[in-house]
Design a protein around this motif. Structure first.
Motif, PDB file in Angstrom:
ATOM      1  N   LEU A 205     -33.983  16.481  -7.436  1.00 38.14           N
ATOM      2  CA  LEU A 205     -34.198  15.256  -6.669  1.00 38.14           C
ATOM      3  C   LEU A 205     -34.380  15.520  -5.181  1.00 38.14           C
ATOM      4  O   LEU A 205     -34.426  14.576  -4.382  1.00 38.14           O
ATOM      5  CB  LEU A 205     -33.038  14.269  -6.883  1.00 38.14           C
ATOM      6  CG  LEU A 205     -32.964  13.608  -8.255  1.00 38.14           C
ATOM      7  CD1 LEU A 205     -31.837  12.584  -8.296  1.00 38.14           C
ATOM      8  CD2 LEU A 205     -34.293  12.942  -8.630  1.00 38.14           C
ATOM      9  N   VAL A 206     -34.496  16.762  -4.812  1.00 32.71           N
ATOM     10  CA  VAL A 206     -34.763  17.137  -3.417  1.00 32.71           C
ATOM     11  C   VAL A 206     -36.215  17.596  -3.330  1.00 32.71           C
ATOM     12  O   VAL A 206     -36.627  18.508  -4.052  1.00 32.71           O
ATOM     13  CB  VAL A 206     -33.812  18.250  -2.949  1.00 32.71           C
ATOM     14  CG1 VAL A 206     -34.145  18.690  -1.533  1.00 32.71           C
ATOM     15  CG2 VAL A 206     -32.366  17.771  -3.041  1.00 32.71           C
ATOM     16  N   LEU A 207     -36.987  16.934  -2.472  1.00 32.72           N
ATOM     17  CA  LEU A 207     -38.412  17.226  -2.383  1.00 32.72           C
ATOM     18  C   LEU A 207     -38.839  17.151  -0.914  1.00 32.72           C
ATOM     19  O   LEU A 207     -38.628  16.129  -0.255  1.00 32.72           O
ATOM     20  CB  LEU A 207     -39.206  16.210  -3.215  1.00 32.72           C
ATOM     21  CG  LEU A 207     -40.688  16.486  -3.437  1.00 32.72           C
ATOM     22  CD1 LEU A 207     -40.901  17.799  -4.192  1.00 32.72           C
ATOM     23  CD2 LEU A 207     -41.327  15.339  -4.214  1.00 32.72           C
ATOM     24  N   PRO A 208     -39.413  18.225  -0.375  1.00 34.74           N
ATOM     25  CA  PRO A 208     -39.757  18.259   1.050  1.00 34.74           C
ATOM     26  C   PRO A 208     -40.637  17.081   1.468  1.00 34.74           C
ATOM     27  O   PRO A 208     -41.638  16.777   0.806  1.00 34.74           O
ATOM     28  CB  PRO A 208     -40.512  19.584   1.207  1.00 34.74           C
ATOM     29  CG  PRO A 208     -39.978  20.443   0.098  1.00 34.74           C
ATOM     30  CD  PRO A 208     -39.730  19.508  -1.051  1.00 34.74           C
ATOM     31  N   GLY A 209     -40.248  16.435   2.548  1.00 32.91           N
ATOM     32  CA  GLY A 209     -41.013  15.306   3.057  1.00 32.91           C
ATOM     33  C   GLY A 209     -40.803  14.025   2.308  1.00 32.91           C
ATOM     34  O   GLY A 209     -41.386  12.987   2.665  1.00 32.91           O
TER      35      GLY A 209
ATOM     36  N   LEU B  97     -46.269  10.629  -2.496  1.00 29.18           N
ATOM     37  CA  LEU B  97     -44.848  10.329  -2.304  1.00 29.18           C
ATOM     38  C   LEU B  97     -44.445  10.469  -0.840  1.00 29.18           C
ATOM     39  O   LEU B  97     -43.619   9.698  -0.335  1.00 29.18           O
ATOM     40  CB  LEU B  97     -43.997  11.238  -3.191  1.00 29.18           C
ATOM     41  CG  LEU B  97     -44.161  11.043  -4.692  1.00 29.18           C
ATOM     42  CD1 LEU B  97     -43.296  12.032  -5.462  1.00 29.18           C
ATOM     43  CD2 LEU B  97     -43.815   9.615  -5.118  1.00 29.18           C
ATOM     44  N   GLN B  98     -45.004  11.445  -0.160  1.00 30.85           N
ATOM     45  CA  GLN B  98     -44.730  11.584   1.274  1.00 30.85           C
ATOM     46  C   GLN B  98     -45.309  10.398   2.054  1.00 30.85           C
ATOM     47  O   GLN B  98     -44.667   9.876   2.976  1.00 30.85           O
ATOM     48  CB  GLN B  98     -45.315  12.895   1.792  1.00 30.85           C
ATOM     49  CG  GLN B  98     -44.596  14.135   1.272  1.00 30.85           C
ATOM     50  CD  GLN B  98     -45.299  15.427   1.633  1.00 30.85           C
ATOM     51  OE1 GLN B  98     -46.512  15.447   1.869  1.00 30.85           O
ATOM     52  NE2 GLN B  98     -44.554  16.517   1.690  1.00 30.85           N
ATOM     53  N   ASP B  99     -46.490   9.946   1.652  1.00 31.48           N
ATOM     54  CA  ASP B  99     -47.153   8.858   2.369  1.00 31.48           C
ATOM     55  C   ASP B  99     -46.359   7.553   2.330  1.00 31.48           C
ATOM     56  O   ASP B  99     -46.457   6.742   3.257  1.00 31.48           O
ATOM     57  CB  ASP B  99     -48.550   8.613   1.785  1.00 31.48           C
ATOM     58  CG  ASP B  99     -49.562   9.669   2.199  1.00 31.48           C
ATOM     59  OD1 ASP B  99     -49.243  10.489   3.079  1.00 31.48           O
ATOM     60  OD2 ASP B  99     -50.675   9.665   1.635  1.00 31.48           O
ATOM     61  N   ILE B 100     -45.603   7.324   1.254  1.00 33.51           N
ATOM     62  CA  ILE B 100     -44.926   6.025   1.141  1.00 33.51           C
ATOM     63  C   ILE B 100     -43.516   6.035   1.727  1.00 33.51           C
ATOM     64  O   ILE B 100     -42.792   5.042   1.593  1.00 33.51           O
ATOM     65  CB  ILE B 100     -44.864   5.528  -0.315  1.00 33.51           C
ATOM     66  CG1 ILE B 100     -44.049   6.473  -1.201  1.00 33.51           C
ATOM     67  CG2 ILE B 100     -46.269   5.293  -0.859  1.00 33.51           C
ATOM     68  CD1 ILE B 100     -43.656   5.858  -2.520  1.00 33.51           C
ATOM     69  N   GLN B 101     -43.151   7.085   2.409  1.00 36.28           N
ATOM     70  CA  GLN B 101     -41.809   7.080   2.990  1.00 36.28           C
ATOM     71  C   GLN B 101     -41.676   6.074   4.130  1.00 36.28           C
ATOM     72  O   GLN B 101     -40.553   5.766   4.546  1.00 36.28           O
ATOM     73  CB  GLN B 101     -41.416   8.491   3.436  1.00 36.28           C
ATOM     74  CG  GLN B 101     -41.232   9.467   2.269  1.00 36.28           C
ATOM     75  CD  GLN B 101     -40.394   8.889   1.131  1.00 36.28           C
ATOM     76  OE1 GLN B 101     -39.247   8.478   1.350  1.00 36.28           O
ATOM     77  NE2 GLN B 101     -40.957   8.834  -0.064  1.00 36.28           N
TER      78      GLN B 101
END
Length: 363
Positions: free
Chosen positions: A11-15, A288-292
């Motif tokens: 559950l750890v993913l960069p960015g 996934l990074q884009d929707i943070q």
């Protein structure tokens, strides 16, 4: 609150998520869950069986197996006599039904959740307890299957069938039928009728778009045949490429419906899952990074963002809600990219029974 030390590496993913952020998101979903196991969208809003199940699956992906089991037990306790559930319950109150329609894809999805929980825990007793619930749900759904393989949308409150089929809903049901067949295999209770139904449904999705209502403005109809496992391989990649520029807004996420300037977290995370399933993990990570930008200070996620307007103030998080299922879809997408075994098995689909292809169209 769930501690960062308890958060699994997947559950750890960069960015996207640090261990601390993942812990906040898991704790946010747990805070929404009622003591009886119900998982409404957020406290005071409604519960629908599909999103309830998605949030429960996210809890399993996070190792919160007891909480997830309580969610499935809620469904078992409140299943209708015909195998269905109502479309909406106020705040998860079983006696406060706010939509008495009984939707086929809402009902089918329990099979995905139950199989995911079993793969997460190896709990044979749980599978035994849930088998009658899953069986009844599948039988209700197949009562709405049409001669062409597609699944009718729902039954109205008075029992009248709505035979029009939704591509997104039928694609979700396709995944659910395959999970139901996996459950049946694990219990050594073959269901040949389900195999025929799954094969006919998959064929309809792949080869007969005319059997479904035209909802092509919605991004879900674009990626769900891939996410549900009906379209795979080069055909799946070609489908994703064909409408990428229509639905994906670089840096912001995925539109819910064109031409509306509105990106949503749920659709973005589901597209990420579909991308991962066809081997496009780098693209999935970017989405996934884009929707943070949708992440709230409490670790939950806003449903969506309006990115255009006449004035700057028209650009806003909308609606003003942080839903358990949006956070759940994010956790499931991260778990898949992180290689969490149960989530990989359910959404990758390589080990799920495929059903029996009908003798149709020469394919």
């Amino acid at each position: 609150m769930t501690s960062p030390e308890r958060i699994a590496e997947h559950l750890v993913l960069p960015g996207v998520l640090t261990a601390e952020q993942a812990a906040e998101t898991v704790a946010g979903i747990l805070a929404v869950q009622r003591e009886d196991g119900a998982l409404p969208w957020f406290r005071g809003h409604h519960l629908d069986p599909w999103d309830h199940t998605e949030a429960a699956m996210a809890l399993d992906a996070a190792g919160e197996h007891t909480a997830a089991a309580r969610a499935y037990e809620w469904l078992a306790r409140h299943q209708n006599g015909d195998g269905s559930w109502y479309a909406a319950y106020h705040d998860g109150e079983p006696d406060q039904v706010t939509d008495s329609g009984r939707e086929s894809n809402f009902t089918a999805y329990i099979a995905v959740g139950v199989w995911h929980h079993y793969l997460s825990t190896g709990d044979d007793a749980f599978l035994d307890r849930m088998w009658p619930t899953v069986y009844a749900a599948v039988e209700f759904v197949l009562g709405l299957q049409q001669p062409g393989g597609q699944i009718g949308w729902k039954r109205e409150a008075d029992g009248t069938p709505v035979n029009d089929a939704l591509l997104t809903g039928s694609s979700s049901i396709h995944q659910a039928l395959r999970c139901a067949l996996a459950i049946a295999e694990a219990r050594e209770e073959p269901q040949p009728d389900w195999e025929l139904a799954a094969g006919a449904l998959g064929h309809a999705i792949r080869r007969h778009p005319e059997r479904f209502l035209d909802k092509s403005r919605y991004s879900m109809d674009w990626y769900y045949p891939v996410l549900g496992g009906a379209i795979t391989g080069p055909e799946a990649k070609a489908r994703i490429e064909a409408d990428w520029d229509t639905f994906v807004v670089p840096g912001l996420g995925v539109r819910c419906v064109v031409p509306n300037p509105w990106v949503t977290g749920g659709e973005s995370c589901e597209l990420a899952l579909a991308l991962w399933a066809v081997g496009e993990s780098d693209r999935a990570l970017t989405i996934l990074q884009d929707i943070q930008h949708l992440r709230a200070a409490n670790g939950m996620y806003w449903t969506g963002y309006v990115f255009e307007g006449e004035t700057e103030s028209d650009k806003a998080m909308w609606p003003e809600e942080q839903t358990s299922w949006t956070a759940g879809s994010l956790l499931l997408a991260v778990a898949a990219l992180g290689g969490e075994e149960a989530t990989v098995a359910v959404f990758g689909g390589e080990r799920l029974p495929a059903g029996l292809e009908p003798d149709c169209c020469g394919t």
